[in-house]
Design a protein around this motif. Structure first.
Motif, PDB file in Angstrom:
ATOM      1  N   VAL A 491      -5.941   5.681 -14.311  1.00  0.00           N
ATOM      2  CA  VAL A 491      -7.245   5.078 -14.578  1.00  0.00           C
ATOM      3  C   VAL A 491      -8.384   6.019 -14.233  1.00  0.00           C
ATOM      4  CG1 VAL A 491      -8.752   3.116 -14.068  1.00  0.00           C
ATOM      5  CG2 VAL A 491      -6.264   2.790 -14.182  1.00  0.00           C
ATOM      6  N   ASN A 492      -8.286   6.743 -13.105  1.00  0.00           N
ATOM      7  CA  ASN A 492      -9.410   7.550 -12.660  1.00  0.00           C
ATOM      8  C   ASN A 492      -8.935   8.851 -12.055  1.00  0.00           C
ATOM      9  OD1 ASN A 492     -11.700   8.272 -10.471  1.00  0.00           O
ATOM     10  ND2 ASN A 492     -12.586   7.131 -12.170  1.00  0.00           N
ATOM     11  N   ASN A 493      -9.689   9.909 -12.254  1.00  0.00           N
ATOM     12  CA  ASN A 493      -9.350  11.228 -11.733  1.00  0.00           C
ATOM     13  C   ASN A 493     -10.418  11.726 -10.770  1.00  0.00           C
ATOM     14  OD1 ASN A 493      -7.769  13.915 -11.966  1.00  0.00           O
ATOM     15  ND2 ASN A 493      -9.884  14.520 -12.397  1.00  0.00           N
ATOM     16  N   GLU A 494     -10.019  12.032  -9.563  1.00  0.00           N
ATOM     17  CA  GLU A 494     -10.844  12.740  -8.567  1.00  0.00           C
ATOM     18  C   GLU A 494     -12.267  12.215  -8.405  1.00  0.00           C
ATOM     19  OE1 GLU A 494     -10.722  16.939  -9.198  1.00  0.00           O
ATOM     20  OE2 GLU A 494      -8.724  17.133  -8.350  1.00  0.00           O
ATOM     21  N   GLY A 522      -5.732  11.576  -6.971  1.00  0.00           N
ATOM     22  CA  GLY A 522      -6.456  12.489  -6.100  1.00  0.00           C
ATOM     23  C   GLY A 522      -7.676  11.860  -5.455  1.00  0.00           C
ATOM     24  N   TRP A 523      -8.079  12.425  -4.346  1.00  0.00           N
ATOM     25  CA  TRP A 523      -9.329  12.128  -3.668  1.00  0.00           C
ATOM     26  C   TRP A 523      -9.390  10.713  -3.114  1.00  0.00           C
ATOM     27  CZ3 TRP A 523     -13.892  15.259  -6.131  1.00  0.00           C
ATOM     28  CH2 TRP A 523     -13.535  16.618  -6.165  1.00  0.00           C
ATOM     29  N   LEU A 524     -10.385   9.916  -3.487  1.00  0.00           N
ATOM     30  CA  LEU A 524     -10.625   8.666  -2.772  1.00  0.00           C
ATOM     31  C   LEU A 524      -9.586   7.611  -3.146  1.00  0.00           C
ATOM     32  CD1 LEU A 524     -12.322   7.095  -0.776  1.00  0.00           C
ATOM     33  CD2 LEU A 524     -13.735   6.333  -2.694  1.00  0.00           C
ATOM     34  N   ASP A 525      -8.641   7.397  -2.236  1.00  0.00           N
ATOM     35  CA  ASP A 525      -7.640   6.352  -2.425  1.00  0.00           C
ATOM     36  C   ASP A 525      -8.206   5.041  -1.894  1.00  0.00           C
ATOM     37  OD1 ASP A 525      -4.819   5.470  -2.991  1.00  0.00           O
ATOM     38  OD2 ASP A 525      -4.950   4.982  -0.845  1.00  0.00           O
ATOM     39  N   THR A 526      -8.026   3.971  -2.650  1.00  0.00           N
ATOM     40  CA  THR A 526      -8.604   2.678  -2.273  1.00  0.00           C
ATOM     41  C   THR A 526      -7.533   1.646  -1.926  1.00  0.00           C
ATOM     42  OG1 THR A 526      -8.752   2.086  -4.626  1.00  0.00           O
ATOM     43  CG2 THR A 526     -10.717   3.028  -3.596  1.00  0.00           C
ATOM     44  N   ALA A 529      -3.372  -2.055  -3.346  1.00  0.00           N
ATOM     45  CA  ALA A 529      -3.594  -3.067  -4.378  1.00  0.00           C
ATOM     46  C   ALA A 529      -3.981  -2.421  -5.699  1.00  0.00           C
ATOM     47  CB  ALA A 529      -4.690  -4.033  -3.934  1.00  0.00           C
ATOM     48  N   GLY A 530      -3.358  -2.904  -6.775  1.00  0.00           N
ATOM     49  CA  GLY A 530      -3.707  -2.440  -8.114  1.00  0.00           C
ATOM     50  C   GLY A 530      -3.101  -1.124  -8.526  1.00  0.00           C
ATOM     51  N   SER A 531      -2.143  -0.593  -7.750  1.00  0.00           N
ATOM     52  CA  SER A 531      -1.571   0.711  -8.085  1.00  0.00           C
ATOM     53  C   SER A 531      -0.119   0.779  -7.646  1.00  0.00           C
ATOM     54  CB  SER A 531      -2.366   1.834  -7.417  1.00  0.00           C
ATOM     55  OG  SER A 531      -2.014   3.094  -7.941  1.00  0.00           O
ATOM     56  N   ASP A 532       0.691   1.480  -8.424  1.00  0.00           N
ATOM     57  CA  ASP A 532       2.094   1.731  -8.081  1.00  0.00           C
ATOM     58  C   ASP A 532       2.288   3.090  -7.436  1.00  0.00           C
ATOM     59  OD1 ASP A 532       3.218  -0.682  -9.356  1.00  0.00           O
ATOM     60  OD2 ASP A 532       2.565   0.258 -11.225  1.00  0.00           O
ATOM     61  N   ILE A 533       1.227   3.897  -7.366  1.00  0.00           N
ATOM     62  CA  ILE A 533       1.364   5.312  -7.013  1.00  0.00           C
ATOM     63  C   ILE A 533       0.316   5.720  -5.991  1.00  0.00           C
ATOM     64  CG2 ILE A 533       1.147   7.664  -7.942  1.00  0.00           C
ATOM     65  CD1 ILE A 533       2.272   6.570 -10.597  1.00  0.00           C
ATOM     66  N   PHE A 534       0.753   6.470  -4.964  1.00  0.00           N
ATOM     67  CA  PHE A 534      -0.163   7.153  -4.045  1.00  0.00           C
ATOM     68  C   PHE A 534      -0.140   8.628  -4.406  1.00  0.00           C
ATOM     69  CE2 PHE A 534      -0.767   9.417   0.110  1.00  0.00           C
ATOM     70  CZ  PHE A 534      -2.137   9.199   0.179  1.00  0.00           C
ATOM     71  N   ASP A 535      -1.299   9.160  -4.786  1.00  0.00           N
ATOM     72  CA  ASP A 535      -1.393  10.437  -5.491  1.00  0.00           C
ATOM     73  C   ASP A 535      -2.359  11.350  -4.742  1.00  0.00           C
ATOM     74  OD1 ASP A 535      -2.478  12.426  -7.256  1.00  0.00           O
ATOM     75  OD2 ASP A 535      -1.959  11.240  -9.005  1.00  0.00           O
ATOM     76  N   ILE A 536      -1.891  12.541  -4.363  1.00  0.00           N
ATOM     77  CA  ILE A 536      -2.794  13.534  -3.771  1.00  0.00           C
ATOM     78  C   ILE A 536      -2.837  14.774  -4.652  1.00  0.00           C
ATOM     79  CG2 ILE A 536      -2.239  12.701  -1.441  1.00  0.00           C
ATOM     80  CD1 ILE A 536      -0.805  15.470  -1.014  1.00  0.00           C
ATOM     81  N   HIS A 537      -3.947  15.509  -4.551  1.00  0.00           N
ATOM     82  CA  HIS A 537      -4.089  16.812  -5.200  1.00  0.00           C
ATOM     83  C   HIS A 537      -4.110  17.867  -4.111  1.00  0.00           C
ATOM     84  CE1 HIS A 537      -6.178  14.938  -9.008  1.00  0.00           C
ATOM     85  NE2 HIS A 537      -4.976  14.439  -8.766  1.00  0.00           N
ATOM     86  N   ARG A 550       5.052   2.614   1.977  1.00  0.00           N
ATOM     87  CA  ARG A 550       6.120   1.639   1.785  1.00  0.00           C
ATOM     88  C   ARG A 550       5.938   0.794   0.526  1.00  0.00           C
ATOM     89  NH1 ARG A 550       9.388   1.411   6.135  1.00  0.00           N
ATOM     90  NH2 ARG A 550      10.304  -0.529   5.371  1.00  0.00           N
ATOM     91  N   ARG A 551       4.781   0.855  -0.095  1.00  0.00           N
ATOM     92  CA  ARG A 551       4.514   0.013  -1.269  1.00  0.00           C
ATOM     93  C   ARG A 551       4.352   0.811  -2.564  1.00  0.00           C
ATOM     94  NH1 ARG A 551       3.099  -5.256  -0.092  1.00  0.00           N
ATOM     95  NH2 ARG A 551       2.745  -5.729   2.101  1.00  0.00           N
ATOM     96  N   ARG A 552       4.125   2.110  -2.441  1.00  0.00           N
ATOM     97  CA  ARG A 552       3.854   2.912  -3.635  1.00  0.00           C
ATOM     98  C   ARG A 552       4.704   4.174  -3.646  1.00  0.00           C
ATOM     99  NH1 ARG A 552      -2.448   4.003  -3.648  1.00  0.00           N
ATOM    100  NH2 ARG A 552      -2.313   3.627  -1.393  1.00  0.00           N
ATOM    101  N   ALA A 553       4.990   4.648  -4.845  1.00  0.00           N
ATOM    102  CA  ALA A 553       5.618   5.959  -4.985  1.00  0.00           C
ATOM    103  C   ALA A 553       4.623   7.024  -4.554  1.00  0.00           C
ATOM    104  CB  ALA A 553       6.037   6.193  -6.434  1.00  0.00           C
ATOM    105  N   ILE A 554       5.112   8.098  -3.958  1.00  0.00           N
ATOM    106  CA  ILE A 554       4.243   9.204  -3.553  1.00  0.00           C
ATOM    107  C   ILE A 554       4.423  10.369  -4.525  1.00  0.00           C
ATOM    108  CG2 ILE A 554       4.089   8.530  -1.138  1.00  0.00           C
ATOM    109  CD1 ILE A 554       6.252  10.611  -0.487  1.00  0.00           C
ATOM    110  N   VAL A 555       3.300  10.980  -4.924  1.00  0.00           N
ATOM    111  CA  VAL A 555       3.344  12.040  -5.931  1.00  0.00           C
ATOM    112  C   VAL A 555       2.313  13.110  -5.618  1.00  0.00           C
ATOM    113  CG1 VAL A 555       3.993  10.317  -7.687  1.00  0.00           C
ATOM    114  CG2 VAL A 555       1.630  11.101  -7.542  1.00  0.00           C
ATOM    115  N   LEU A 556       2.558  14.293  -6.137  1.00  0.00           N
ATOM    116  CA  LEU A 556       1.545  15.349  -6.197  1.00  0.00           C
ATOM    117  C   LEU A 556       0.938  15.287  -7.591  1.00  0.00           C
ATOM    118  CD1 LEU A 556       3.464  18.333  -4.497  1.00  0.00           C
ATOM    119  CD2 LEU A 556       2.060  16.563  -3.421  1.00  0.00           C
ATOM    120  N   GLY A 557      -0.201  14.619  -7.708  1.00  0.00           N
ATOM    121  CA  GLY A 557      -0.828  14.433  -9.019  1.00  0.00           C
ATOM    122  C   GLY A 557      -1.385  15.719  -9.598  1.00  0.00           C
TER     123      GLY A 557
END
Length: 655
Positions: A491-494, A522-526, A529-537, A550-557
């Protein structure tokens, strides 16, 4: 042939090009103008052979084919004028549609500012055997606001830079030649509308703007009552396919839709439903789609006339039977009369994208067909030196996807850009997973719309801006949701214009529960809720690791970004090109690449990392972070070398 240098007016230059039977874009230098766009000398091998006769001739909507259509790509008249001026009496020259005004392949390469209006004009005739039918005029995409006139009458307007739209122009047509005029305005980065990486002053990670028509324009005849939309959703757990077929208007009891799944011309299953009703089609013993086996089924959808199936209902008024099991059963066995009134050919795949348990306890992973599959991808920005956002040809797309697969990637993140439908069709048929970004939008250098990594809250945006963004987000999902290659919506990038990300994530999941959602890459994680993925850059020499979740997949976006300029293949050959890190030579590049992927492999094995997105597929303008040069002529390492480095991610027990 020596380079032809033209220093006369743009109109004269366009006339010269029009007289050449088959001009070579690499041999024609565009004229110097005050409003000229920098195009460099780079041209792809596919761009060199583009002509008005062969420019994007494939069927533009592969997921909903009809037998008859007419392509309107080719040379049109064009003019650029201040937007407050009336229609010009004289045009500036010729432009090759579907390439944007700023691109080299358009034959124009001129700047378009917020104060300008682009005028397009061409004539067309409707084939004689289309008479008596409704004539639809389709646009693959026009950036940004378009007003369309046929024979002087306004047939419709559209706002949105990346989505498809169409108008019924039947009532505006006349015998013989008809005049089509399209006028377009585009604020680019002076506005906050979704536009991705286009900027009026391109630099660094911001690129040359794209204005006007940049995807195929085409005509199609349809019956007065016809099929308007077909949406498919596979359910591999139930061995079924949900199919929603919508007509252009409501109808009575005498119309139904016949839906047939086929393989190699043989029927797998078939059903009949009342028009404008949902259907579920059994697909027994389904062969599942994956990058290793991109198996597709054919789908025929036909509008048919039936003898009123409700006329013999005995229990209560017929109106009470609507949208009930009784209605569904009556139509399932309805008697079809005559030939189909309308028919479209489509395809589907049995494929599931979901979140579930992985190999590290307590850390969910992204699943493909109910099993963990590491998603190794590239950040794919989809820019080309000759066509900008428009690939030079269908063959160019196929080459790039094939290269990525040979290099050991099974995924790409389509980065804040929406491609022509044929791109996703090739991804479906060739087999590569796609994370589809929503193009970001914000005003250039707007500090109050740019959410930084350490911010404590998201931006507030005017309602007109959020309405535009959410409309285009809805249209993106509507246009692309049938492609099995797309497994995740981003939905949103950085923080670029980031607002209400949790609400938007919930909205996307409600619109399409069949895919995973990444609300903020990336950047501001909120939060969860509303996401399946925890994403860092992470562009460090050795990638950082995302925190356990424990609730989301972790990825290097996003990670990687090893810059290596290749002489003779640079957009700015006389300037310092840049990368997040710069390799001294290919040996240094190889060592840096191995170091980064060694950490990705460790994170996948020990932390349960689900995916990694390497920046990036190709160089783009002054950014030399690509695996390939901008013209796709040189790979920084052989594809086989990349594949060997990635191989441990796919070894048995690694997934």
């Amino acid at each position: 042939m020596k380079t032809l240098v033209v220093r006369l007016s743009l109109a004269f230059a366009s006339a010269v090009l029009a007289l050449l039977p088959c001009y070579s874009w690499s041999q024609v230098a565009l004229p110097a103008q005050d409003d000229a766009v920098h195009t460099s000398a780079l041209v792809t091998r596919w761009g060199r052979v583009v002509t008005p006769e062969n420019a994007w001739q494939s069927y533009p909507r592969p997921g909903m084919r009809r037998e008859r259509w007419r392509n309107l790509n080719g040379e049109w008249d064009y003019a650029i004028r201040p937007k407050a001026e009336p229609r010009p009496t004289r045009m500036d020259g010729r432009i090759l549609v579907p390439f944007a005004v700023e691109s080299k392949l358009s034959g124009v390469a001129r700047k378009v500012g917020p104060e300008d209006r682009i005028w397009y004009r061409r004539s067309f005739a409707v084939p004689g055997d289309w008479l008596g039918e409704r004539i639809m005029l389709h646009f693959g995409a026009v950036d940004f606001e378009a007003h369309v006139l046929v024979n002087g009458g306004l047939v419709g307007s559209h706002r949105g830079g990346s989505d498809t739209f169409a108008f019924d122009i039947t009532d505006y047509l006349k015998p013989g030649n008809n005049e089509l005029v399209v006028q377009v305005t585009d604020p680019t980065s002076a506005g906050a509308q979704p536009r991705g990486k286009q900027q009026l002053t391109p630099k660094s990670i911001w690129y040359t703007p794209v204005s006007g028509i940049w995807q195929t324009v085409w005509l199609e005849p349809v019956p007065s009552l016809h099929i308007e939309d077909v949406n498919v959703t596979p359910d591999i757990d139930a061995g079924a396919l949900d199919v929603d077929v919508v007509l252009n208007r409501s109808t009575g009891n005498g119309h139904a839709v016949r839906i047939t799944a086929k393989v190699g011309g043989k029927t797998v299953s078939s059903t009949i439903v009342r028009a404008n009703r949902r259907a579920r089609l059994p697909v027994p013993n389904a062969r599942l789609w994956s990058p290793d086996d991109p198996y597709l089924y054919d789908l025929d959808v036909e509008l048919v006339a039936v003898t009123d199936p409700l006329q013999h209902l005995e229990n209560g008024p017929r109106e009470e039977a609507l949208i009930t099991k009784a209605e569904a059963e009556a139509y399932r066995t309805a008697q079809v009369t005559g030939a189909p009134l309308d028919a479209v050919r489509s395809y589907f795949a049995m494929r599931k994208s979901s979140l579930g348990p992985g190999k590290v306890a307590g850390q969910p992973m992204l699943l493909l067909n109910n099993r963990p599959v590491f998603q190794n991808g590239t950040l794919d920005q989809g820019w080309w030196p000759d066509g900008l956002l428009t690939p030079p040809s269908e063959e160019a797309i196929a080459y790039e996807i094939d290269f990525l697969k040979k290099a050991g990637f099974n995924m790409l993140r389509k980065h804040i850009k929406i491609e022509p439908a044929h791109y996703y069709y090739l991804a479906d048929t060739m087999g590569i997973l796609i994370w589809q970004d929503m193009p970001s939008g914000e005003e250039e250098d707007s500090l109050d719309q740019f959410v930084r990594p350490k911010a404590s809250d998201e931006a507030l945006m005017p309602a007109r801006v959020t309405d535009e963004f959410e409309y285009e987000l809805l249209r993106m999902i509507s246009d692309l949701r049938d492609h099995p290659s797309i497994v995740t919506w981003v939905v949103n990038n950085e923080g670029w214009g980031q607002y209400a990300s949790t609400r938007l994530g919930h909205m996307v999941k409600a619109l399409d529960p069949s895919r995973t959602v990444n609300k903020t890459s990336g950047w501001l994680d909120t939060g969860d809720a509303g996401s399946d993925i925890f994403d860092i850059h992470t562009y460090e020499e050795v990638p950082n690791a995302p925190a356990h979740n424990r609730r989301r997949a972790i990825v290097l976006g996003e990670f990687g970004g090893i810059g290596l300029p290749v002489e003779g293949h640079l957009w700015f050959p006389d300037q310092r090109n840049w990368g997040y890190q710069t390799a001294k030579d290919r040996d240094d590049y190889l060592q840096r690449y191995r170091r980064k992927y060694a950490e990705v492999i460790r994170q996948a094995r020990e932390l349960g990392l689900s995916a990694a997105v390497y920046t990036q597929t190709s160089d783009v303008e002054g950014e030399v972070n690509g695996l390939l040069t901008y013209d796709r002529e040189v790979s920084k390492l052989p594809a086989e070398s990349f594949a060997r480095i990635h191989a441990p991610l796919f070894e048995r027990g690694a997934e």
